[in-house]
Design a protein around this motif. Structure first.
Motif, short mmCIF file in Angstrom:
data_model
loop_
_atom_site.label_atom_id
_atom_site.label_comp_id
_atom_site.label_asym_id
_atom_site.label_seq_id
_atom_site.Cartn_x
_atom_site.Cartn_y
_atom_site.Cartn_z
N UNK A 136 0.83 -1.20 0.00
CA UNK A 136 0.00 0.00 0.00
C UNK A 136 0.87 1.25 0.00
N UNK A 137 0.48 2.23 -0.79
CA UNK A 137 1.13 3.54 -0.82
C UNK A 137 0.07 4.61 -0.58
N UNK A 138 0.41 5.62 0.21
CA UNK A 138 -0.48 6.76 0.42
C UNK A 138 -0.12 7.88 -0.55
N UNK A 139 -1.14 8.42 -1.22
CA UNK A 139 -0.96 9.57 -2.10
C UNK A 139 -1.74 10.72 -1.48
N UNK A 140 -1.02 11.73 -1.00
CA UNK A 140 -1.65 12.85 -0.28
C UNK A 140 -1.71 14.07 -1.20
N UNK A 141 -2.92 14.55 -1.46
CA UNK A 141 -3.09 15.71 -2.33
C UNK A 141 -3.36 16.96 -1.50
N UNK A 142 -2.71 18.05 -1.92
CA UNK A 142 -2.93 19.34 -1.28
C UNK A 142 -3.08 20.39 -2.38
N UNK A 143 -4.11 21.19 -2.26
CA UNK A 143 -4.40 22.24 -3.24
C UNK A 143 -3.23 23.23 -3.26
N UNK A 144 -2.60 23.39 -4.42
CA UNK A 144 -1.44 24.28 -4.52
C UNK A 144 -1.80 25.73 -4.22
N UNK A 145 -3.06 26.10 -4.41
CA UNK A 145 -3.49 27.45 -4.07
C UNK A 145 -3.45 27.69 -2.56
N UNK A 146 -3.48 26.58 -1.82
CA UNK A 146 -3.42 26.66 -0.36
C UNK A 146 -2.00 26.98 0.12
N UNK A 147 -1.00 26.61 -0.71
CA UNK A 147 0.40 26.80 -0.32
C UNK A 147 0.90 28.11 -0.93
N UNK A 148 0.33 29.19 -0.49
CA UNK A 148 0.69 30.47 -1.10
C UNK A 148 1.39 31.41 -0.12
N UNK A 149 1.37 31.08 1.18
CA UNK A 149 2.14 31.86 2.14
C UNK A 149 2.62 30.93 3.24
N UNK A 150 3.47 31.42 4.11
CA UNK A 150 4.16 30.54 5.05
C UNK A 150 3.21 29.89 6.04
N UNK A 151 2.18 30.60 6.50
CA UNK A 151 1.28 30.01 7.50
C UNK A 151 0.46 28.87 6.89
N UNK A 152 -0.03 29.08 5.66
CA UNK A 152 -0.79 28.03 4.99
C UNK A 152 0.10 26.84 4.65
N UNK A 153 1.34 27.14 4.24
CA UNK A 153 2.29 26.08 3.90
C UNK A 153 2.53 25.17 5.11
N UNK A 154 2.81 25.77 6.26
CA UNK A 154 3.10 24.98 7.46
C UNK A 154 1.86 24.21 7.90
N UNK A 155 0.69 24.82 7.80
CA UNK A 155 -0.55 24.12 8.13
C UNK A 155 -0.72 22.88 7.25
N UNK A 199 11.07 30.53 9.40
CA UNK A 199 10.98 31.13 10.72
C UNK A 199 10.94 32.65 10.64
N UNK A 200 11.80 33.22 9.81
CA UNK A 200 11.82 34.68 9.71
C UNK A 200 10.52 35.20 9.12
N UNK A 201 9.95 34.46 8.16
CA UNK A 201 8.67 34.88 7.58
C UNK A 201 7.54 34.81 8.61
N UNK A 202 7.54 33.74 9.40
CA UNK A 202 6.52 33.61 10.45
C UNK A 202 6.63 34.74 11.47
N UNK A 203 7.85 35.01 11.91
CA UNK A 203 8.05 36.02 12.94
C UNK A 203 7.64 37.41 12.47
N UNK A 204 7.78 37.67 11.17
CA UNK A 204 7.36 38.97 10.64
C UNK A 204 5.84 39.12 10.67
N UNK A 205 5.14 38.00 10.56
CA UNK A 205 3.68 38.05 10.47
C UNK A 205 2.98 37.94 11.83
N UNK A 206 3.71 37.49 12.85
CA UNK A 206 3.05 37.16 14.10
C UNK A 206 3.69 37.90 15.27
N UNK A 207 2.94 37.99 16.36
CA UNK A 207 3.39 38.71 17.56
C UNK A 207 4.59 38.01 18.20
N UNK A 208 5.43 38.74 18.92
CA UNK A 208 6.63 38.15 19.54
C UNK A 208 6.35 36.97 20.46
#
Length: 220
Positions: A136-155, A199-208
């Protein structure tokens, strides 16, 4: 001894393009002369762009569960999958007997994310397939439109990683719907990212106060 039979589980969030992927895979196998059978494991599915060889709705459907048991769509879908699990050695055994050893089976799975991240139903299904001599092999699909910024990418990465840990299978991640991405550079930046850049992208977008959490996520 019989050679192992090959199959893949197509998983991913709702709307990520799983059924479209299955349709494309079916057409490709038909073109190259590879015997392939598509198995629908989504009790809520209604329309298919490929021929379905085995359909969970012949065993149980979400509409029936919601109507007869008064469940909502999420609880009803979990109920359907647990009912499938209870009938693996009867109903699914009978279905799988129809296929030859060298046939390739593709299971088109529901998009409810907890099914492949922490509810044990799909994991138990995988163990059943292994007992039946399937690789058995797992094929995981993710909408590429979802991976458009660092927070969505990490999610998206965390959801995929949860599925990898839960199912413990050879695992392929696929970015779908690339034709709908207006700026391909937005996605390319995340194909081979550096943890420090994330990390640097996340820190720019979020509170300390989130910096320690961001560091842990980027390292993971």
């Amino acid at each position: 001894r019989r050679p192992p039979r090959r199959t893949s589980l197509v998983i991913g969030p709702a709307g990520s393009g799983k059924s479209t992927y299955c349709s494309g895979l079916y057409q490709h196998c038909e073109t190259v002369g590879r015997r392939i059978h598509m198995v629908n494991l989504d009790p809520a599915a209604e329309h298919f762009s490929y021929p379905v060889s085995t359909d969970i709705r012949e065993l149980i459907s979400l509409d029936d569960v919601m109507e007869e048991l008064g469940m909502g769509p999420n609880g009803g879908l979990i109920y359907c999958m647990e009912h499938l699990e209870d009938n693996l050695d009867d109903w699914l055994d009978e279905q799988l007997e129809n296929y030859l050893d060298d046939d390739y089976l593709v299971f088109d799975c529901p998009g409810q994310i907890e099914l492949f991240t922490h509810v044990p139903v799909l994991r138990n299904f995988v163990e059943y397939l292994k007992r039946k001599n399937f690789t058995v092999c797992a094929v995981y699909l993710l909408d590429s439109q979802f991976v458009s910024d660092v927070t969505k990418y990490i999610s998206g990465c965390m959801a995929s990683l949860s599925a990898m840990i839960q199912l413990e299978l050879p695992h392929i991640n696929i970015l779908s719907k690339m034709d709908l991405v207006s700026n391909k550079k937005d996605v390319e930046d995340y194909l081979n990212p550096e943890a420090q850049v994330l990390l640097s992208q996340l820190n720019r977008q979020m509170a300390p106060r989130f910096h320690k959490l961001n560091k842990a996520l980027a390292e993971l």
